[in-house]
Write an enzyme that holds these catalytic residues in place. Sequence first.
Site, PDB file in Angstrom:
ATOM      1  N   ASN A 269       0.861  -1.180   0.000  1.00  0.00           N
ATOM      2  CA  ASN A 269       0.000   0.000   0.000  1.00  0.00           C
ATOM      3  C   ASN A 269       0.896   1.229   0.000  1.00  0.00           C
ATOM      4  O   ASN A 269       1.508   1.554   1.005  1.00  0.00           O
ATOM      5  CB  ASN A 269      -0.888  -0.034   1.263  1.00  0.00           C
ATOM      6  CG  ASN A 269      -1.670   1.256   1.447  1.00  0.00           C
ATOM      7  OD1 ASN A 269      -1.823   2.037   0.510  1.00  0.00           O
ATOM      8  ND2 ASN A 269      -2.165   1.471   2.654  1.00  0.00           N
ATOM      9  N   TRP A 270       0.928   1.882  -1.147  1.00  0.00           N
ATOM     10  CA  TRP A 270       1.864   3.016  -1.273  1.00  0.00           C
ATOM     11  C   TRP A 270       1.340   4.301  -0.671  1.00  0.00           C
ATOM     12  O   TRP A 270       2.070   5.296  -0.618  1.00  0.00           O
ATOM     13  CB  TRP A 270       2.179   3.244  -2.759  1.00  0.00           C
ATOM     14  CG  TRP A 270       3.179   2.270  -3.291  1.00  0.00           C
ATOM     15  CD1 TRP A 270       3.806   1.269  -2.588  1.00  0.00           C
ATOM     16  CD2 TRP A 270       3.676   2.181  -4.624  1.00  0.00           C
ATOM     17  NE1 TRP A 270       4.653   0.574  -3.407  1.00  0.00           N
ATOM     18  CE2 TRP A 270       4.591   1.123  -4.667  1.00  0.00           C
ATOM     19  CE3 TRP A 270       3.422   2.898  -5.782  1.00  0.00           C
ATOM     20  CZ2 TRP A 270       5.283   0.762  -5.833  1.00  0.00           C
ATOM     21  CZ3 TRP A 270       4.087   2.551  -6.943  1.00  0.00           C
ATOM     22  CH2 TRP A 270       5.013   1.488  -6.961  1.00  0.00           C
ATOM     23  N   LYS A 271       0.061   4.321  -0.316  1.00  0.00           N
ATOM     24  CA  LYS A 271      -0.525   5.550   0.241  1.00  0.00           C
ATOM     25  C   LYS A 271      -0.272   6.715  -0.735  1.00  0.00           C
ATOM     26  O   LYS A 271      -0.340   6.501  -1.936  1.00  0.00           O
ATOM     27  CB  LYS A 271       0.040   5.806   1.644  1.00  0.00           C
ATOM     28  CG  LYS A 271      -0.050   4.545   2.503  1.00  0.00           C
ATOM     29  CD  LYS A 271       0.264   4.762   3.941  1.00  0.00           C
ATOM     30  CE  LYS A 271       0.099   3.434   4.689  1.00  0.00           C
ATOM     31  NZ  LYS A 271       0.245   3.560   6.119  1.00  0.00           N
TER      32      LYS A 271
ATOM     33  N   GLU B 298      -5.192  -4.523  10.869  1.00  0.00           N
ATOM     34  CA  GLU B 298      -4.121  -3.545  11.039  1.00  0.00           C
ATOM     35  C   GLU B 298      -4.349  -2.761  12.327  1.00  0.00           C
ATOM     36  O   GLU B 298      -5.132  -1.792  12.337  1.00  0.00           O
ATOM     37  CB  GLU B 298      -4.113  -2.564   9.862  1.00  0.00           C
ATOM     38  CG  GLU B 298      -3.889  -3.218   8.526  1.00  0.00           C
ATOM     39  CD  GLU B 298      -3.336  -2.216   7.519  1.00  0.00           C
ATOM     40  OE1 GLU B 298      -2.191  -2.399   7.094  1.00  0.00           O
ATOM     41  OE2 GLU B 298      -4.031  -1.253   7.197  1.00  0.00           O
TER      42      GLU B 298
ATOM     43  N   GLY C 297       2.804   2.571  10.572  1.00  0.00           N
ATOM     44  CA  GLY C 297       3.771   3.640  10.352  1.00  0.00           C
ATOM     45  C   GLY C 297       4.508   4.069  11.606  1.00  0.00           C
ATOM     46  O   GLY C 297       5.159   5.108  11.625  1.00  0.00           O
TER      47      GLY C 297
ATOM     48  N   HIS D 210      -9.291   1.582   4.853  1.00  0.00           N
ATOM     49  CA  HIS D 210      -8.001   1.716   5.544  1.00  0.00           C
ATOM     50  C   HIS D 210      -8.159   2.674   6.734  1.00  0.00           C
ATOM     51  O   HIS D 210      -8.932   3.632   6.657  1.00  0.00           O
ATOM     52  CB  HIS D 210      -6.936   2.240   4.578  1.00  0.00           C
ATOM     53  CG  HIS D 210      -5.565   2.194   5.163  1.00  0.00           C
ATOM     54  ND1 HIS D 210      -5.091   3.182   5.977  1.00  0.00           N
ATOM     55  CD2 HIS D 210      -4.593   1.255   5.096  1.00  0.00           C
ATOM     56  CE1 HIS D 210      -3.865   2.866   6.376  1.00  0.00           C
ATOM     57  NE2 HIS D 210      -3.539   1.693   5.858  1.00  0.00           N
TER      58      HIS D 210
ATOM     59  N   GLU E 124      -6.467   5.047   7.747  1.00  0.00           N
ATOM     60  CA  GLU E 124      -6.238   6.465   7.435  1.00  0.00           C
ATOM     61  C   GLU E 124      -7.471   7.075   6.777  1.00  0.00           C
ATOM     62  O   GLU E 124      -7.773   8.252   6.970  1.00  0.00           O
ATOM     63  CB  GLU E 124      -4.987   6.611   6.552  1.00  0.00           C
ATOM     64  CG  GLU E 124      -3.725   6.398   7.377  1.00  0.00           C
ATOM     65  CD  GLU E 124      -2.557   5.783   6.636  1.00  0.00           C
ATOM     66  OE1 GLU E 124      -2.560   5.779   5.400  1.00  0.00           O
ATOM     67  OE2 GLU E 124      -1.640   5.273   7.313  1.00  0.00           O
TER      68      GLU E 124
ATOM     69  N   GLY F  19       2.995  -1.104   4.214  1.00  0.00           N
ATOM     70  CA  GLY F  19       3.049   0.300   3.832  1.00  0.00           C
ATOM     71  C   GLY F  19       4.480   0.724   3.543  1.00  0.00           C
ATOM     72  O   GLY F  19       5.009   0.517   2.443  1.00  0.00           O
ATOM     73  N   GLY F  20       5.126   1.292   4.532  1.00  0.00           N
ATOM     74  CA  GLY F  20       6.474   1.855   4.374  1.00  0.00           C
ATOM     75  C   GLY F  20       7.461   0.948   3.661  1.00  0.00           C
ATOM     76  O   GLY F  20       8.170   1.381   2.742  1.00  0.00           O
TER      77      GLY F  20
ATOM     78  N   SER G 191       3.647  -1.875  10.200  1.00  0.00           N
ATOM     79  CA  SER G 191       5.104  -1.944  10.338  1.00  0.00           C
ATOM     80  C   SER G 191       5.695  -3.308   9.995  1.00  0.00           C
ATOM     81  O   SER G 191       6.654  -3.746  10.643  1.00  0.00           O
ATOM     82  CB  SER G 191       5.530  -1.500  11.745  1.00  0.00           C
ATOM     83  OG  SER G 191       5.137  -0.157  11.980  1.00  0.00           O
TER      84      SER G 191
END
Length: 243
Positions: free
Chosen positions: A6-8, A163, A169, A92, A94, A221-222, A200
């Site tokens: 997930n590149w956001k 999640e 993150g 998600h 966010e 993500g990251g 993470s």
Amino acid sequence: MLIAGNWKMHKGPGETAAFCAGLWELIGELEGVDVVLAPPFVSLHAAVEELEDSGIRVYAQNVHWAEEGAFTGEVSRSMLIASGVAGAIVGHSERRQYFGETDETTAQRAAAALEAGLGVIACVGETLEEREEGETEDVLRRQVGAIAEAIPEPDAALAVAYEPVWAIGTGKTATPEMAREAHALVKSIYPVERVLYGGSVKPENAEELLSQEDVDGALVGGASLEVDSFTAICETAARLNRS
Ligand code: PGA
């Protein structure tokens, strides 16, 4: 196993094309793991073009339930399908935290996307406050319950991502026991085939998390922003799947 990146709000079309070319070169032959990449909307086309015939699927980070209409900032199922996109992430944390997404809209998005033949990763998870108050189970029952109500018969195209919000993150991960427990709970509420862990996930902790019972993959993500770290996680999943 399913590993989804997930590149956001990272990587425009140019960076996306370069990343995808590098990724395919490294994991094109990998067996036993389904790989998904979710770039921002404007980079979907570049990813789809670059990954054509690679077996790596491209997902959007959201999708609306309506066919078309006055919904500024939203994208429909048929628009995604026409762009060669294979699925979407919905709900998600966010989106829930910053953009008012609810259990109901998440479920509506998921049901509509599946109905159109798209794959779906529907996200759930408790906040730190909720965990500390001992509310994790209630929160998961409510969030997963809304999805179950909208989609009574889960199919293979639907994955739920657990999640914990406090792990996203932050560099903090759920312990393997926490992940195992939460995943078992999700499956007891709703018989979905795949429950992914997110929060993470990195090459260093992927094996520990992915080897837990009921952990059927990861939403990353990251660590999905670098070809090397994303590849390392995909390779770990492929290795565990075979053993
Ligand atoms: P993270 O993000 O891996 O950077 O914690 C995961 C996610 O939000 O899906």
